[in-house]
Motif scaffolding. Structure first.
Motif, mmCIF file in Angstrom:
data_model
loop_
_atom_site.group_PDB
_atom_site.id
_atom_site.type_symbol
_atom_site.label_atom_id
_atom_site.label_comp_id
_atom_site.label_asym_id
_atom_site.label_seq_id
_atom_site.Cartn_x
_atom_site.Cartn_y
_atom_site.Cartn_z
ATOM 1 N N ALA A 17 38.841 -10.869 76.429
ATOM 2 C CA ALA A 17 38.929 -9.778 77.406
ATOM 3 C C ALA A 17 37.772 -8.800 77.237
ATOM 4 O O ALA A 17 37.186 -8.342 78.214
ATOM 5 N N SER A 18 37.444 -8.483 75.998
ATOM 6 C CA SER A 18 36.352 -7.552 75.745
ATOM 7 C C SER A 18 35.021 -8.137 76.202
ATOM 8 O O SER A 18 34.240 -7.471 76.889
ATOM 9 N N LEU A 19 34.761 -9.398 75.853
ATOM 10 C CA LEU A 19 33.498 -10.012 76.244
ATOM 11 C C LEU A 19 33.383 -10.151 77.753
ATOM 12 O O LEU A 19 32.300 -9.954 78.320
ATOM 13 N N ALA A 20 34.489 -10.446 78.442
ATOM 14 C CA ALA A 20 34.462 -10.542 79.906
ATOM 15 C C ALA A 20 34.044 -9.206 80.508
ATOM 16 O O ALA A 20 33.254 -9.158 81.458
ATOM 17 N N PHE A 21 34.565 -8.109 79.968
ATOM 18 C CA PHE A 21 34.201 -6.776 80.447
ATOM 19 C C PHE A 21 32.698 -6.540 80.287
ATOM 20 O O PHE A 21 32.015 -6.133 81.226
ATOM 21 N N TYR A 22 32.159 -6.812 79.108
ATOM 22 C CA TYR A 22 30.741 -6.540 78.855
ATOM 23 C C TYR A 22 29.820 -7.511 79.592
ATOM 24 O O TYR A 22 28.697 -7.156 79.926
ATOM 25 N N ARG A 23 30.289 -8.719 79.879
ATOM 26 C CA ARG A 23 29.505 -9.613 80.743
ATOM 27 C C ARG A 23 29.345 -9.004 82.127
ATOM 28 O O ARG A 23 28.302 -9.127 82.751
ATOM 29 N N ARG A 24 30.396 -8.345 82.628
ATOM 30 C CA ARG A 24 30.326 -7.712 83.949
ATOM 31 C C ARG A 24 29.288 -6.592 83.971
ATOM 32 O O ARG A 24 28.830 -6.186 85.027
ATOM 33 N N LEU A 25 28.936 -6.083 82.798
ATOM 34 C CA LEU A 25 27.896 -5.056 82.700
ATOM 35 C C LEU A 25 26.516 -5.673 82.479
ATOM 36 O O LEU A 25 25.547 -4.962 82.280
ATOM 37 N N GLY A 26 26.458 -7.000 82.495
ATOM 38 C CA GLY A 26 25.171 -7.678 82.435
ATOM 39 C C GLY A 26 24.750 -8.189 81.068
ATOM 40 O O GLY A 26 23.645 -8.711 80.935
ATOM 41 N N LEU A 27 25.608 -8.063 80.060
ATOM 42 C CA LEU A 27 25.226 -8.586 78.748
ATOM 43 C C LEU A 27 25.323 -10.105 78.755
ATOM 44 O O LEU A 27 26.261 -10.681 79.316
ATOM 45 N N ASP A 28 24.351 -10.751 78.134
ATOM 46 C CA ASP A 28 24.272 -12.205 78.086
ATOM 47 C C ASP A 28 25.062 -12.699 76.874
ATOM 48 O O ASP A 28 24.554 -12.698 75.755
ATOM 49 N N ILE A 29 26.305 -13.095 77.129
ATOM 50 C CA ILE A 29 27.196 -13.551 76.058
ATOM 51 C C ILE A 29 27.735 -14.914 76.475
ATOM 52 O O ILE A 29 28.388 -15.031 77.519
ATOM 53 N N PRO A 30 27.487 -15.956 75.677
ATOM 54 C CA PRO A 30 27.953 -17.289 76.067
ATOM 55 C C PRO A 30 29.481 -17.365 76.128
ATOM 56 O O PRO A 30 30.186 -16.723 75.345
ATOM 57 N N THR A 88 29.000 -0.762 90.495
ATOM 58 C CA THR A 88 29.463 -1.267 89.212
ATOM 59 C C THR A 88 30.847 -0.725 88.877
ATOM 60 O O THR A 88 31.730 -1.469 88.443
ATOM 61 N N TYR A 89 31.046 0.564 89.105
ATOM 62 C CA TYR A 89 32.356 1.165 88.877
ATOM 63 C C TYR A 89 33.413 0.455 89.731
ATOM 64 O O TYR A 89 34.463 0.039 89.231
ATOM 65 N N ALA A 90 33.126 0.295 91.017
ATOM 66 C CA ALA A 90 34.079 -0.342 91.935
ATOM 67 C C ALA A 90 34.379 -1.780 91.515
ATOM 68 O O ALA A 90 35.535 -2.221 91.555
ATOM 69 N N ALA A 91 33.358 -2.523 91.101
ATOM 70 C CA ALA A 91 33.555 -3.913 90.699
ATOM 71 C C ALA A 91 34.416 -4.011 89.444
ATOM 72 O O ALA A 91 35.287 -4.887 89.345
ATOM 73 N N LEU A 92 34.196 -3.119 88.482
ATOM 74 C CA LEU A 92 34.994 -3.153 87.261
ATOM 75 C C LEU A 92 36.452 -2.801 87.543
ATOM 76 O O LEU A 92 37.372 -3.449 87.046
ATOM 77 N N VAL A 93 36.672 -1.778 88.352
ATOM 78 C CA VAL A 93 38.039 -1.381 88.695
ATOM 79 C C VAL A 93 38.721 -2.493 89.500
ATOM 80 O O VAL A 93 39.883 -2.826 89.254
ATOM 81 N N ALA A 94 37.994 -3.102 90.433
ATOM 82 C CA ALA A 94 38.550 -4.204 91.223
ATOM 83 C C ALA A 94 38.914 -5.399 90.342
ATOM 84 O O ALA A 94 39.843 -6.144 90.660
ATOM 85 N N ALA A 95 38.206 -5.557 89.233
ATOM 86 C CA ALA A 95 38.486 -6.656 88.302
ATOM 87 C C ALA A 95 39.661 -6.332 87.375
ATOM 88 O O ALA A 95 40.002 -7.137 86.510
ATOM 89 N N GLY A 96 40.245 -5.145 87.545
ATOM 90 C CA GLY A 96 41.428 -4.799 86.759
ATOM 91 C C GLY A 96 41.190 -3.870 85.593
ATOM 92 O O GLY A 96 42.124 -3.552 84.849
ATOM 93 N N HIS A 97 39.955 -3.402 85.420
ATOM 94 C CA HIS A 97 39.669 -2.474 84.324
ATOM 95 C C HIS A 97 40.029 -1.053 84.739
ATOM 96 O O HIS A 97 40.080 -0.725 85.922
ATOM 97 N N THR A 98 40.281 -0.209 83.761
ATOM 98 C CA THR A 98 40.743 1.143 84.023
ATOM 99 C C THR A 98 39.587 2.075 84.339
ATOM 100 O O THR A 98 38.689 2.265 83.519
ATOM 101 N N GLY A 99 39.623 2.650 85.528
ATOM 102 C CA GLY A 99 38.663 3.690 85.875
ATOM 103 C C GLY A 99 39.142 5.002 85.273
ATOM 104 O O GLY A 99 40.304 5.372 85.430
ATOM 105 N N HIS A 100 38.263 5.683 84.583
ATOM 106 C CA HIS A 100 38.638 6.951 83.952
ATOM 107 C C HIS A 100 38.144 8.146 84.775
ATOM 108 O O HIS A 100 38.858 9.115 84.957
ATOM 109 N N LYS A 101 36.902 8.088 85.242
ATOM 110 C CA LYS A 101 36.332 9.144 86.090
ATOM 111 C C LYS A 101 35.544 8.443 87.197
ATOM 112 O O LYS A 101 34.562 7.761 86.927
#
Length: 131
Positions: A17-30, A88-101
């Motif tokens: 779950a953590s790696l999926a989140f950071y991949r959405r931010l563009g990190l290259d993680i296999p 990016t904010y909208a995409a993360l929230v749409a993917a089920g992550h918690t928007g804080h601000k």
């Protein structure tokens, strides 16, 4: 003595779950890293980010327990422009992550937003405001 800042380390409850989140931010993680107990990724400029499961943390610190609550750390990702902050904010929230601000124009001259990663860490998104 000369010290060099080299690694940001995150203790995670759910590696995939953590790696999926950071991949959405563009990190290259296999994808194969999802089942690993320890993962590292290069961030550029000689800096790395690492993730360790709670079991790994307990392997060298038997008394390890995740800190209660949120706000243990904050990471910030610079976006190309203000529209990318919003997208990016909208995409993360749409993917089920918690928007804080939700995105806002901050008085210090940046478009800014905050989401929470799966472990409750703040992840800031920002870009300079035009002009």
């Amino acid at each position: 003595m000369t010290l060099t800042f080299d690694v940001v380390g995150l203790a995670v409850a759910d590696m995939a779950a953590s790696l999926a989140f950071y991949r959405r931010l563009g990190l290259d993680i296999p994808a194969a890293a999802d089942t690993a107990p320890h993962v590292e990724a290069e961030l550029g400029g000689g800096l790395r980010i690492c993730w360790d499961t709670h079991d790994v943390m307990r392997s060298f610190d038997p008394d390890f327990a995740p800190a209660p609550g949120s706000g243990r750390i904050s990471l910030a990702f610079r976006c190309a422009d203000t529209a990318e902050v919003d997208r990016t904010y909208a995409a993360l929230v749409a993917a089920g992550h918690t928007g804080h601000k939700e995105p806002w124009d901050a008085f210090w001259g940046q478009r800014y937003a905050v989401v929470l990663d799966p472990d409750g860490n703040s992840v800031d998104l920002f870009a300079p405001l035009p002009g």
